[in-house]
Motif scaffolding. Sequence first.
Motif, mmCIF file in Angstrom:
data_model
loop_
_atom_site.group_PDB
_atom_site.id
_atom_site.type_symbol
_atom_site.label_atom_id
_atom_site.label_comp_id
_atom_site.label_asym_id
_atom_site.label_seq_id
_atom_site.Cartn_x
_atom_site.Cartn_y
_atom_site.Cartn_z
ATOM 1 N N ALA A 233 0.826 -1.205 0.000
ATOM 2 C CA ALA A 233 0.000 0.000 0.000
ATOM 3 C C ALA A 233 0.862 1.256 0.000
ATOM 4 N N LEU A 234 1.946 1.236 0.757
ATOM 5 C CA LEU A 234 2.822 2.406 0.809
ATOM 6 C C LEU A 234 3.517 2.645 -0.530
ATOM 7 N N LEU A 235 3.939 1.571 -1.214
ATOM 8 C CA LEU A 235 4.596 1.716 -2.515
ATOM 9 C C LEU A 235 3.616 2.249 -3.557
ATOM 10 N N SER A 236 2.370 1.819 -3.520
ATOM 11 C CA SER A 236 1.357 2.327 -4.448
ATOM 12 C C SER A 236 1.147 3.820 -4.254
ATOM 13 N N GLU A 237 1.128 4.256 -3.020
ATOM 14 C CA GLU A 237 0.962 5.682 -2.739
ATOM 15 C C GLU A 237 2.177 6.475 -3.216
ATOM 16 N N ALA A 238 3.386 5.875 -3.108
ATOM 17 C CA ALA A 238 4.597 6.550 -3.586
ATOM 18 C C ALA A 238 4.559 6.735 -5.098
ATOM 19 N N ASP A 251 8.847 -7.000 -7.136
ATOM 20 C CA ASP A 251 8.212 -8.281 -6.807
ATOM 21 C C ASP A 251 7.595 -8.143 -5.417
ATOM 22 N N LEU A 252 6.314 -7.908 -5.382
ATOM 23 C CA LEU A 252 5.628 -7.624 -4.110
ATOM 24 C C LEU A 252 5.551 -8.837 -3.198
ATOM 25 N N SER A 253 5.948 -9.973 -3.674
ATOM 26 C CA SER A 253 5.969 -11.160 -2.806
ATOM 27 C C SER A 253 7.343 -11.411 -2.210
ATOM 28 N N ASP A 254 8.330 -10.602 -2.664
ATOM 29 C CA ASP A 254 9.700 -10.792 -2.193
ATOM 30 C C ASP A 254 10.089 -9.659 -1.235
ATOM 31 N N TYR A 255 10.499 -10.048 -0.033
ATOM 32 C CA TYR A 255 10.811 -9.050 0.997
ATOM 33 C C TYR A 255 11.953 -8.133 0.568
ATOM 34 N N GLU A 256 13.031 -8.704 -0.011
ATOM 35 C CA GLU A 256 14.182 -7.890 -0.391
ATOM 36 C C GLU A 256 13.826 -6.914 -1.505
ATOM 37 N N SER A 257 13.022 -7.343 -2.487
ATOM 38 C CA SER A 257 12.606 -6.450 -3.571
ATOM 39 C C SER A 257 11.800 -5.279 -3.039
ATOM 40 N N ARG A 259 11.857 -4.133 0.021
ATOM 41 C CA ARG A 259 12.729 -3.306 0.869
ATOM 42 C C ARG A 259 13.637 -2.402 0.035
ATOM 43 N N ASN A 260 14.172 -2.914 -1.112
ATOM 44 C CA ASN A 260 15.015 -2.093 -1.971
ATOM 45 C C ASN A 260 14.226 -0.936 -2.558
ATOM 46 N N ALA A 261 12.982 -1.203 -2.979
ATOM 47 C CA ALA A 261 12.148 -0.132 -3.545
ATOM 48 C C ALA A 261 11.860 0.943 -2.502
ATOM 49 N N MET A 262 11.612 0.504 -1.294
ATOM 50 C CA MET A 262 11.348 1.474 -0.226
ATOM 51 C C MET A 262 12.601 2.278 0.110
ATOM 52 N N SER A 263 13.760 1.653 -0.019
ATOM 53 C CA SER A 263 15.001 2.390 0.234
ATOM 54 C C SER A 263 15.189 3.492 -0.801
ATOM 55 N N ILE A 264 14.769 3.218 -2.071
ATOM 56 C CA ILE A 264 14.822 4.251 -3.107
ATOM 57 C C ILE A 264 13.949 5.433 -2.722
ATOM 58 N N VAL A 265 12.758 5.129 -2.218
ATOM 59 C CA VAL A 265 11.846 6.202 -1.803
ATOM 60 C C VAL A 265 12.488 7.058 -0.718
ATOM 61 N N CYS A 266 13.189 6.420 0.225
ATOM 62 C CA CYS A 266 13.781 7.161 1.349
ATOM 63 C C CYS A 266 14.913 8.077 0.896
ATOM 64 N N GLY A 430 8.046 9.653 5.048
ATOM 65 C CA GLY A 430 8.149 9.441 6.493
ATOM 66 C C GLY A 430 7.538 8.126 6.928
ATOM 67 N N ARG A 431 6.358 7.783 6.369
ATOM 68 C CA ARG A 431 5.718 6.532 6.755
ATOM 69 C C ARG A 431 6.517 5.328 6.264
ATOM 70 N N ILE A 432 7.062 5.441 5.046
ATOM 71 C CA ILE A 432 7.873 4.343 4.521
ATOM 72 C C ILE A 432 9.143 4.177 5.352
ATOM 73 N N SER A 433 9.783 5.301 5.728
ATOM 74 C CA SER A 433 10.985 5.240 6.554
ATOM 75 C C SER A 433 10.686 4.594 7.900
ATOM 76 N N LEU A 434 9.542 4.927 8.467
ATOM 77 C CA LEU A 434 9.162 4.351 9.754
ATOM 78 C C LEU A 434 8.932 2.852 9.630
ATOM 79 N N TRP A 435 8.327 2.414 8.515
ATOM 80 C CA TRP A 435 8.110 0.977 8.303
ATOM 81 C C TRP A 435 9.447 0.246 8.196
ATOM 82 N N LEU A 436 10.383 0.846 7.446
ATOM 83 C CA LEU A 436 11.693 0.224 7.305
ATOM 84 C C LEU A 436 12.389 0.103 8.652
#
Length: 633
Positions: A233-238, A251-257, A259-266, A430-436
């Motif tokens: 949900a957070l990636l869709s909003e980004a 790959d929304l079923s893969d934790y590392e994928s 996490r890497n996408a969220m790191s880009i957002v941060c 901010g929300r994505i950073s907090l999730w990470l």
Amino acid sequence: MQISAIILYGTNGKRRILPFNIGSVNIITGKSKTGKSVIGDIIDYCFGGSSCNIAEGFVREHVAWYALQLVHNDEYLLIARENPPHGQASTNSCCYLMGAKNIPNDLTGATPIDNSGLEKMLSSKLGISENIFNPPENQSRLPLSANIRHSLYYCLQNQDEIASQKFLFHRQAEPFMAQAIKDTLPYFLGIVSENALVLESERTLLKRESTVLRKSIDEVEQLKGNGLDRATALLSEAKEIGILPEDIQIDLSDYESVRNAMSIVCNWEPNDISTTGMDRISLLQSQLSRTQNEIDQIGIDVRNTEEFLGQVRDYSTEVEHQKSRLESIGLFEQIDFDPTHCPLCSKTIDSPLPGAQDIRDSITSLSHRLESVSHDRPALRKHLDQLKNKRQDLINQSQALQVQINAIYDENKEALRLKDLNVRRGRVVGRISLWLESVVISDNMADRRARLAEIESRISEINSILDINEIEERKQSIINRISTLMYQWAKNLDLEHSEFPYRFDLTKLTVMVDRDRPVPLQQLGSGSNWLGCHLITLFALHTFFIQNNRPVPGFLFLDQPSQVYFPPETDDQNVDSQEVRKIYDFVFERIKELAPNMQIIIVDHADINEKRFQDSVVEKWWDGTKLVPLDWA
């Protein structure tokens, strides 16, 4: 802790030493009014008493300092307190001297200390550890810590206490003292664990740590939400607000994928927003505010001028009207009449008429006033016109300023839009950073949960140690041991109902005899029984204190134990009877069992002609000797 001497330092510079033997019975026998009872008051006062109970008289008038030489663990300690000035109940002047076996001639070399410090020092020397009694939650009294003062309840028996049928212990009859004894005696008996305060503190810290740990675990679980569903949900909003490209492969079923996408957002940084003219807007708004204030002020001036001009106009109209009326009777200028008579009927009148000259003066005055008003009116109209013109100019200026401000705002609409977009993006980042961060925290969640389990286990262990049921069991065990000695000694002293069990009631602070119904101390009959109950209770307590190394001074002061058999004011030197001998034999036997850890100090009228008694006499006050020498007067 025992007393090796009482020392009085006189106002005359002299010194009086009253020596005592350690680990044995010490008897002072003598007639009344020699100062025997004062000894108990001196001991109480020097041990940190809040007031000096020594009666006004010869002692208070001639003693400057009261002192005790104590012996504890083979170490000498001299403590002294100043005699309160006349009219005062106490003083805070105290001092002490460590390690001095020889008693000094004066106290110049002693270390000053206040009464509170003296109390703490003695408590520490005696070995009273940190402790606290917390009253039940439904009671309003404050927590209480046992100290040296509380231990003296079991070491002193004044003349009015030693054979009382209503109470057992020193000062028990004073307000709130009975409750203080009930709250602190469990500590001195060891009913409450010696390290109870340490355990209480440890439990408090552990509870605080467990609360923090549990809260952090709950927060992590809440932040993680439903795992990768929350991240999706957070990636869709980004993507929606343009932080991530729409075509990015995740790959929304893969934790590392994920996490890497969220790191880009941060790593996103806000767009540079150039808002030209914003400083100009602040300047123009400031000018606009000043201009509008001037317009308001001029409006007030215009309104006031118009009101004044209207008043002038009304006044001149009225003056003109009056002038015309007076001028219409100008014919009176040719008439000469007597002002005291009516000009028509010649009748005498009470109030003289105005003369012709008065009428002419009135017309002239009105004419001058009308000319003045007519002269000022054009100037007022000119001033009013100037005000209105100035106001209009300011209105035009304000309109021009507002136009400039609106134009600058129109130019910066795009910048404001970007600013709003940056704010929205910042929220998502901010929300994505907090999730990470929560996911990183969750990496050591196993350690946190293990620590929480360890804390809860220790808290349960402490709860079991401090459990009220176990404390009650220990209390009953200790009271039973004390009561067993009391029952045995009651038989030795042949006390009333001694065929039945005697026991100490901690709840009521009295002695009970278990007949077909419990019989309390005050219903046991004569004074000899009351005295016997006091002695068996105090010696049973001290026996337990000594056997279990409890922090209570190892002395007991008894004032006039023979008074229940003879009047305390008797001057008979040969006070003796079988009952008195039985009491003293009991005391000697108890000291024999407890020596060298117990000391008895007795002041009495009795002077028994028996070797063991006479060997224990430290002074006799039958020949005029007193506590304070008569030559001090």
